[in-house]
Enzyme design. Structure first.
Site, PDB file in Angstrom:
ATOM      1  CB  CYS A   1      44.833  44.732  45.124  1.00  0.00           C
ATOM      2  SG  CYS A   1      43.831  45.148  43.690  1.00  0.00           S
TER       3      CYS A   1
ATOM      4  CG  HIS B   1      42.582  44.889  48.585  1.00  0.00           C
ATOM      5  ND1 HIS B   1      42.566  46.202  48.166  1.00  0.00           N
ATOM      6  CD2 HIS B   1      42.159  44.149  47.522  1.00  0.00           C
ATOM      7  CE1 HIS B   1      42.164  46.253  46.908  1.00  0.00           C
ATOM      8  NE2 HIS B   1      41.894  45.022  46.499  1.00  0.00           N
TER       9      HIS B   1
ATOM     10  CG  ASN C   1      39.593  46.986  44.385  1.00  0.00           C
ATOM     11  OD1 ASN C   1      40.610  47.538  44.784  1.00  0.00           O
ATOM     12  ND2 ASN C   1      39.580  45.741  43.951  1.00  0.00           N
TER      13      ASN C   1
HETATM   14  N1  ACO Z   1      25.417  44.633  36.668  1.00  0.00           N
HETATM   15  C1  ACO Z   1      24.493  43.702  36.381  1.00  0.00           C
HETATM   16  N2  ACO Z   1      24.802  42.459  36.024  1.00  0.00           N
HETATM   17  C2  ACO Z   1      26.108  42.141  35.946  1.00  0.00           C
HETATM   18  C3  ACO Z   1      27.125  43.064  36.210  1.00  0.00           C
HETATM   19  C4  ACO Z   1      26.732  44.366  36.581  1.00  0.00           C
HETATM   20  N3  ACO Z   1      27.624  45.324  36.874  1.00  0.00           N
HETATM   21  N4  ACO Z   1      28.308  42.462  36.055  1.00  0.00           N
HETATM   22  C5  ACO Z   1      28.061  41.191  35.701  1.00  0.00           C
HETATM   23  N5  ACO Z   1      26.729  41.000  35.630  1.00  0.00           N
HETATM   24  C6  ACO Z   1      26.008  39.791  35.292  1.00  0.00           C
HETATM   25  C7  ACO Z   1      26.846  38.764  34.563  1.00  0.00           C
HETATM   26  O1  ACO Z   1      26.876  39.078  33.180  1.00  0.00           O
HETATM   27  C8  ACO Z   1      26.111  37.480  34.857  1.00  0.00           C
HETATM   28  O2  ACO Z   1      25.023  37.395  33.962  1.00  0.00           O
HETATM   29  P1  ACO Z   1      24.588  35.981  33.324  1.00  0.00           P
HETATM   30  O3  ACO Z   1      24.261  35.098  34.495  1.00  0.00           O
HETATM   31  O4  ACO Z   1      23.428  36.350  32.489  1.00  0.00           O
HETATM   32  O5  ACO Z   1      25.796  35.517  32.578  1.00  0.00           O
HETATM   33  C9  ACO Z   1      25.532  37.713  36.242  1.00  0.00           C
HETATM   34  O6  ACO Z   1      25.606  39.135  36.492  1.00  0.00           O
HETATM   35  C10 ACO Z   1      26.247  36.993  37.356  1.00  0.00           C
HETATM   36  O7  ACO Z   1      27.618  37.190  37.190  1.00  0.00           O
HETATM   37  P2  ACO Z   1      28.614  36.499  38.170  1.00  0.00           P
HETATM   38  O8  ACO Z   1      29.970  36.794  37.658  1.00  0.00           O
HETATM   39  O9  ACO Z   1      28.208  35.082  38.442  1.00  0.00           O
HETATM   40  O10 ACO Z   1      28.361  37.331  39.505  1.00  0.00           O
HETATM   41  P3  ACO Z   1      29.026  37.078  40.897  1.00  0.00           P
HETATM   42  O11 ACO Z   1      27.963  36.863  41.895  1.00  0.00           O
HETATM   43  O12 ACO Z   1      30.160  36.124  40.844  1.00  0.00           O
HETATM   44  O13 ACO Z   1      29.678  38.511  41.183  1.00  0.00           O
HETATM   45  C11 ACO Z   1      31.751  39.699  41.053  1.00  0.00           C
HETATM   46  C12 ACO Z   1      30.626  39.047  40.281  1.00  0.00           C
HETATM   47  C13 ACO Z   1      31.189  40.818  41.904  1.00  0.00           C
HETATM   48  C14 ACO Z   1      32.780  40.266  40.084  1.00  0.00           C
HETATM   49  C15 ACO Z   1      32.409  38.627  41.953  1.00  0.00           C
HETATM   50  O14 ACO Z   1      32.799  37.495  41.196  1.00  0.00           O
HETATM   51  C16 ACO Z   1      33.595  39.164  42.662  1.00  0.00           C
HETATM   52  O15 ACO Z   1      33.486  39.988  43.531  1.00  0.00           O
HETATM   53  N6  ACO Z   1      34.787  38.686  42.357  1.00  0.00           N
HETATM   54  C17 ACO Z   1      35.987  39.216  42.910  1.00  0.00           C
HETATM   55  C18 ACO Z   1      36.497  40.203  41.951  1.00  0.00           C
HETATM   56  C19 ACO Z   1      37.216  41.343  42.580  1.00  0.00           C
HETATM   57  O16 ACO Z   1      37.056  41.693  43.718  1.00  0.00           O
HETATM   58  N7  ACO Z   1      38.036  41.931  41.765  1.00  0.00           N
HETATM   59  C20 ACO Z   1      38.734  43.073  42.153  1.00  0.00           C
HETATM   60  C21 ACO Z   1      40.124  43.021  41.702  1.00  0.00           C
HETATM   61  S1  ACO Z   1      40.992  41.786  42.510  1.00  0.00           S
HETATM   62  C22 ACO Z   1      41.227  42.261  44.019  1.00  0.00           C
HETATM   63  O17 ACO Z   1      41.203  43.397  44.335  1.00  0.00           O
HETATM   64  C23 ACO Z   1      41.407  41.168  44.960  1.00  0.00           C
END
Ligand code: ACO
Length: 318
Positions: free
Chosen positions: A112, A245, A275
């Site tokens: 990214c 980004h 993204n």
């Molecule tokens: N729909 C519904 N529920 C979901 C989904 C979905 N699409 N995905 C995960 N869940 C569930 C999980 O299973 C978890 O369930 P559980 O509590 O029963 O285990 C629950 O939602 C919470 O999951 P978390 O991972 O705690 O959710 P969080 O609030 O951290 O959000 C996210 C997750 C959006 C991925 C966040 O961590 C994030 O944005 N991280 C950055 C990742 C990113 O941007 N990556 C892109 C590539 S890297 C880059 O470009 C920089």
């Protein structure tokens, strides 16, 4: 001698996949995706489309805006994590499609942060007098490396391309660029599979520790923006437009808040594009240039973070 962006372009595939469409594919909801990421829809390429096809449309627009022909280009750098093939590079394939044969052409792989890495590299070529007009492109088809049964990753990404023409200039242009990497985080965000003996060995899809990525991104993006402004004896509040980004609206908001930059000075496209990895910054830049938000003499800061981890920023005067 300086370098300056003289044209921008972008391309988004026609097909739109909304959060409601995703509700029918995996156990998720529009509400979960919107509140966790800010994304409402993303564009998805046709099966027949390759990264170089998206790059071609974006490049043609950028070259038209810069008022240059293929024969004027003397460097092509393509940032992509989803190349057309293992080799030749997507830059070479794009060069052939543009009819710009003979100039150097290569890919940059910094996930990214790829566009920031590519732009910083092109800037060095121009400053050293090695080239006059560089075509710098970010192009991605993440839909091909997503596991569409994994709701924790498939809702986050989209496809697209953005391009700029970077040309020699007596006035800056790019003021400074700042690149970093830390391979010790290589397992936090990866597509671990590789091609061996005629088949993919290991996982060919995105593997991500979302929480770790989130915390790391917010920290290093704040650090690298401060590094860029301090080197130029400026303050974050001097920035007219922050073009981050586009990974997640919560990462974008947290970074802006820590830097004291109001959200109305931040270009946001993650809601409509998802993204798009290396394409997200040039896509956002092109949109803000075309709608007239970015104007002459304004200070623009591009910043990104991605797998590796890699991160970086480019500060420029428009
Ligand atoms: N729909 C519904 N529920 C979901 C989904 C979905 N699409 N995905 C995960 N869940 C569930 C999980 O299973 C978890 O369930 P559980 O509590 O029963 O285990 C629950 O939602 C919470 O999951 P978390 O991972 O705690 O959710 P969080 O609030 O951290 O959000 C996210 C997750 C959006 C991925 C966040 O961590 C994030 O944005 N991280 C950055 C990742 C990113 O941007 N990556 C892109 C590539 S890297 C880059 O470009 C920089």
């Amino acid at each position: 001698m300086y370098s300056r962006i003289t044209g921008t372009g972008s391309y988004l595939p026609e097909k739109i996949l909304t959060n409601h469409d995703l509700e029918k594919m995996v156990e998720t909801s529009d509400e979960w995706i919107r509140t966790r990421t800010g994304i409402t829809q993303r564009h998805i390429a046709e099966k027949s489309q390759k990264a170089s096809d998206l790059a071609l449309y974006a490049s043609q627009e950028a070259m038209k805006a810069a008022n240059i022909a293929s024969s004027d280009i003397d460097l092509i750098i393509v940032a992509t994590t989803t190349p057309d093939m293992v080799f030749p590079s997507t830059a070479c394939i794009l060069q052939h499609k543009l009819g710009a044969d003979n100039c150097p052409a290569f890919d940059v792989q910094a996930v990214c942060s790829g566009f920031v890495y590519a732009l910083a590299t092109a800037d060095q070529f121009i400053r050293s007098g090695k080239c006059r007009n560089a075509l710098v492109v970010g192009t991605e088809i993440y839909s091909k490396i997503l596991d569409w049964n994994d709701r924790s990753t498939c809702v986050l990404f989209g496809d697209g391309a953005g391009a700029v023409v970077l040309s020699q200039s007596e006035q800056p242009g790019i003021l400074s660029s700042h690149l970093h990497a830390s391979g010790s985080y290589k397992d936090v965000l990866s597509v671990p599979g590789s091609i061996e003996s005629g088949a993919v060995q290991g996982n060919p899809y995105i593997n991500m520790e979302g929480g770790t990525v989130f915390k790391f991104a917010v920290k290093v993006l704040e650090d690298v923006v401060r590094e860029a402004v301090e080197e130029n004896k400026l303050k974050p509040s001097d920035i007219d437009w922050l073009i981050p980004h586009q990974a997640n609206i919560r990462i974008i908001r947290s970074t802006a808040q820590k830097l004291g930059i109001p959200l109305d000075k931040v270009v946001v496209t993650v809601d409509k594009h998802g993204n798009t990895s290396a394409a997200s910054i040039p896509l956002a830049l092109d949109i803000a240039v075309k709608d007239g938000r970015i104007r002459q003499d304004q200070l623009v800061l591009l910043e990104g973070v991605g797998g590796g981890f890699t991160w970086g920023a480019v500060l420029l005067r428009w």
